[in-house]
Design an enzyme around this catalytic site. Structure first.
Site, PDB file in Angstrom:
ATOM      1  N   ASP A  13      50.518  32.658  49.856  1.00 49.69           N
ATOM      2  CA  ASP A  13      49.514  31.912  51.158  1.00 49.69           C
ATOM      3  C   ASP A  13      50.155  31.023  52.254  1.00 49.69           C
ATOM      4  O   ASP A  13      49.386  30.245  52.759  1.00 49.69           O
ATOM      5  CB  ASP A  13      48.492  31.401  50.315  1.00 49.69           C
ATOM      6  CG  ASP A  13      47.611  31.975  49.445  1.00 49.69           C
ATOM      7  OD1 ASP A  13      47.370  33.335  49.537  1.00 49.69           O
ATOM      8  OD2 ASP A  13      47.392  31.688  48.212  1.00 49.69           O
ATOM      9  N   LYS A  16      51.983  34.788  55.485  1.00 44.72           N
ATOM     10  CA  LYS A  16      52.949  35.781  55.825  1.00 44.72           C
ATOM     11  C   LYS A  16      52.385  37.087  56.639  1.00 44.72           C
ATOM     12  O   LYS A  16      53.021  37.621  57.547  1.00 44.72           O
ATOM     13  CB  LYS A  16      53.348  36.523  54.330  1.00 44.72           C
ATOM     14  CG  LYS A  16      54.262  35.761  53.690  1.00 44.72           C
ATOM     15  CD  LYS A  16      54.439  36.484  52.477  1.00 44.72           C
ATOM     16  CE  LYS A  16      53.466  36.592  51.493  1.00 44.72           C
ATOM     17  NZ  LYS A  16      52.868  35.362  50.760  1.00 44.72           N
ATOM     18  N   GLY A  40      46.263  38.710  49.369  1.00 43.73           N
ATOM     19  CA  GLY A  40      45.241  38.999  50.223  1.00 43.73           C
ATOM     20  C   GLY A  40      45.797  38.176  51.422  1.00 43.73           C
ATOM     21  O   GLY A  40      46.156  37.305  51.730  1.00 43.73           O
ATOM     22  N   HIS A  41      46.293  39.432  52.592  1.00 42.54           N
ATOM     23  CA  HIS A  41      46.829  39.143  53.578  1.00 42.54           C
ATOM     24  C   HIS A  41      45.850  38.956  54.806  1.00 42.54           C
ATOM     25  O   HIS A  41      44.873  40.105  55.088  1.00 42.54           O
ATOM     26  CB  HIS A  41      48.122  40.318  53.798  1.00 42.54           C
ATOM     27  CG  HIS A  41      49.110  39.939  53.013  1.00 42.54           C
ATOM     28  ND1 HIS A  41      49.877  40.843  52.604  1.00 42.54           N
ATOM     29  CD2 HIS A  41      49.314  39.115  52.215  1.00 42.54           C
ATOM     30  CE1 HIS A  41      50.838  40.445  51.800  1.00 42.54           C
ATOM     31  NE2 HIS A  41      50.471  39.409  51.155  1.00 42.54           N
TER      32      HIS A  41
HETATM   33  P1  IMP Z   1      48.511  37.633  38.945  1.00 43.60           P
HETATM   34  O1  IMP Z   1      49.096  38.045  40.170  1.00 43.60           O
HETATM   35  O2  IMP Z   1      46.819  37.879  39.538  1.00 43.60           O
HETATM   36  O3  IMP Z   1      48.634  37.778  37.636  1.00 43.60           O
HETATM   37  O4  IMP Z   1      48.357  35.945  38.921  1.00 43.60           O
HETATM   38  C1  IMP Z   1      49.308  35.009  38.591  1.00 43.60           C
HETATM   39  C2  IMP Z   1      49.399  33.762  39.576  1.00 43.60           C
HETATM   40  O5  IMP Z   1      49.702  34.294  41.030  1.00 43.60           O
HETATM   41  C3  IMP Z   1      48.217  33.108  39.671  1.00 43.60           C
HETATM   42  O6  IMP Z   1      48.457  31.662  39.761  1.00 43.60           O
HETATM   43  C4  IMP Z   1      47.626  33.500  41.010  1.00 43.60           C
HETATM   44  O7  IMP Z   1      46.850  32.445  41.688  1.00 43.60           O
HETATM   45  C5  IMP Z   1      48.741  33.752  41.861  1.00 43.60           C
HETATM   46  N1  IMP Z   1      48.877  34.776  42.909  1.00 43.60           N
HETATM   47  C6  IMP Z   1      48.598  36.003  42.680  1.00 43.60           C
HETATM   48  N2  IMP Z   1      48.584  36.711  44.098  1.00 43.60           N
HETATM   49  C7  IMP Z   1      48.451  35.639  44.864  1.00 43.60           C
HETATM   50  C8  IMP Z   1      48.569  35.554  46.182  1.00 43.60           C
HETATM   51  O8  IMP Z   1      48.516  36.724  46.850  1.00 43.60           O
HETATM   52  N3  IMP Z   1      48.493  34.169  46.661  1.00 43.60           N
HETATM   53  C9  IMP Z   1      48.743  33.182  46.129  1.00 43.60           C
HETATM   54  N4  IMP Z   1      48.836  33.172  44.826  1.00 43.60           N
HETATM   55  C10 IMP Z   1      48.558  34.392  44.057  1.00 43.60           C
END
Ligand code: IMP
Length: 424
Positions: A13, A16, A40-41
């Site tokens: 976040d 990017k 989430g971009h």
């Molecule tokens: P997962 O990628 O859903 O397995 O989540 C693992 C960790 O990465 C968690 O703390 C999520 O909140 C974090 N996370 C995954 N994708 C994003 C993103 O695009 N932005 C910020 N945090 C992310």
């Protein structure tokens, strides 16, 4: 002819997508190389907001081709929804999208297991996005994954899915006490999805290297951030892929010698969503103030993000493990109302300064040393040139550059394409 890479230097976040969108104007191919629909971009163009989860944001440029590289985990439902949503906004994905045949598929059961594990983990939860990402990568590593290439041959799919479901249904029923997944329904939907995407499926490593050899430019778009990297992040509070430079090469299959620039995206403060350590975190009203000023709510899950001061040790770590050639500093306008800004300049444990960000990601017992700088107390969203930024703002940028040891080449002062300042 050359490839550029954009990576997050914090815990995701960082803004990017905004910088990727800015850089993509000059690029022929934009490539996602890791992660999946957990990302989430957000991009704002002419006041319109677009949120991308799987499709590279470069799709907004009509002449660009977008690639989903082999390192990505592709969720058929999320991909189809995103494609449809873009179609409704008159953006044609079909003719300009290429998908690796080696991409692993996120199955509905991956999401079910992810959510179940998170919901029953109590204090041990990771705070995942529940998009099934870690479970899918786990199966990839266990060599029981299903890949895009498997979808194009009915017999191969039948055989492969049958084997996978034998193992996963055993796990679902006996380990998690969850219902079995029926073969037929899943088989039919995967076969259908395979047919839909067939024209886009390619050997993307070959495709990209051919493009590069013929003089085209490629931009590799990282998701999440260095603090969430499976090896270099704050394990176990990480995502399940290499978000960093090594992951970009492995997840795209480009010849690494084409890679000329690695731009690290650093937000002018830090945010984190989900569990895990965060040394410069602000709590209570201070944290709430920064969250509201920066509108820090997850683009994928809507969760409120934890917020805190800029952490130099984290960005130095990112500079090292990614080989950053430059930094793009984002959301600096969010800090405009502050009288004084704090910068976390180093870590101490038991009163002793640490030489670097701990490689095991264990930040327990860390205290942060801070430096304070005066704020600029004026709106900067309209500023187009570095020279027109308030002196105190330039001082903050220059101090971060000095502390991180990487030149800051781009400063973002707002969400739109136009709110971007290139530094000489
Ligand atoms: P997962 O990628 O859903 O397995 O989540 C693992 C960790 O990465 C968690 O703390 C999520 O909140 C974090 N996370 C995954 N994708 C994003 C993103 O695009 N932005 C910020 N945090 C992310």
């Amino acid at each position: 002819m050359s490839a550029a890479l954009v990576v997050g230097t914090q815990w995701g976040d960082e803004g990017k997508a905004k910088v990727i969108d800015y850089l993509s104007a000059q690029i022929d191919c934009i490539v996602r190389y890791q992660g999946g629909a957990n990302a989430g971009h957000t991009v704002v163009v002419d006041g319109e907001t677009y949120i991308f989860h799987l499709i590279p944001s470069g799709i907004l440029y009509p002449n660009a081709t977008c690639v989903i590289g082999n390192g990505v985990v592709l969720d058929p439902g999320a991909f189809s929804d995103e494609m449809e949503a873009l179609k409704k906004r008159n953006i044609d994905v079909m003719g300009r999208m290429v998908i690796s045949d080696a991409c692993h598929i996120v199955l509905p059961l991956h999401r079910i297991i992810d959510a179940h594990r998170e919901n029953s983990a109590g204090s041990k939860k990771i705070g995942t996005t529940k998009r099934g990402i870690g479970i899918c990568y786990g199966d990839k590593t266990m060599r029981i994954g299903l890949r895009v290439g498997d979808l194009s041959h009915a017999n191969k799919l039948r055989d492969r899915l049958g084997h996978i479901l034998e193992i996963k249904n055993h796990e679902l029923v006996n380990l998690y006490k969850l219902p079995e997944v029926s073969f037929n329904e899943l088989y039919d939907s995967l076969l259908k999805f395979g047919e839909t995407i067939r024209p886009m499926v390619k050997n993307t490593s070959f495709y990209l290297n051919e493009k590069l050899a013929s003089g085209k430019t490629v931009l590799l778009e990282g998701a999440q951030g260095t603090g969430l990297d499976i090896d270099f992040g704050t394990y176990p509070y990480v995502t399940s892929s290499n978000t960093t430079t090594g992951g970009a090469i492995a997840g795209s299959g480009i010849d690494f010698r084409y890679l000329k620039t690695v731009t690290g995206i650093s937000k002018a403060y830090v945010s984190r969503v989900g569990e895990g350590p965060f040394p410069t975190e602000l709590f209570g009203a201070d944290g709430d103030k920064l969250r509201e000023l920066g509108h820090e709510y997850g683009a994928t899950t809507g969760r409120p993000r934890r917020c805190g001061w800029f952490d130099v040790e984290l960005v130095r770590h990112a500079a090292r493990v990614n080989g950053l050639t430059e930094i793009a500093l984002t959301k600096i306008d969010v800090l405009s109302p502050y009288d004084t800004l704090k910068i976390g300049v180093g870590y101490k444990r038991d009163g002793v300064k640490l030489p670097a960000f701990p490689s095991d990601g264990d930040l327990d017992g860390i205290t942060v040393e801070y430096e304070e700088m005066p704020g600029w107390k004026s709106e900067i969203g309209h500023v187009l040139k570095y020279a027109d930024l308030p002196k105190a703002c330039c001082n903050y940028i220059k101090r971060l550059e000095e502390l991180c040891g990487v030149p800051i080449k781009i400063v973002s002062v707002g969400p739109g394409r136009e709110h971007t300042i290139a530094l000489a």
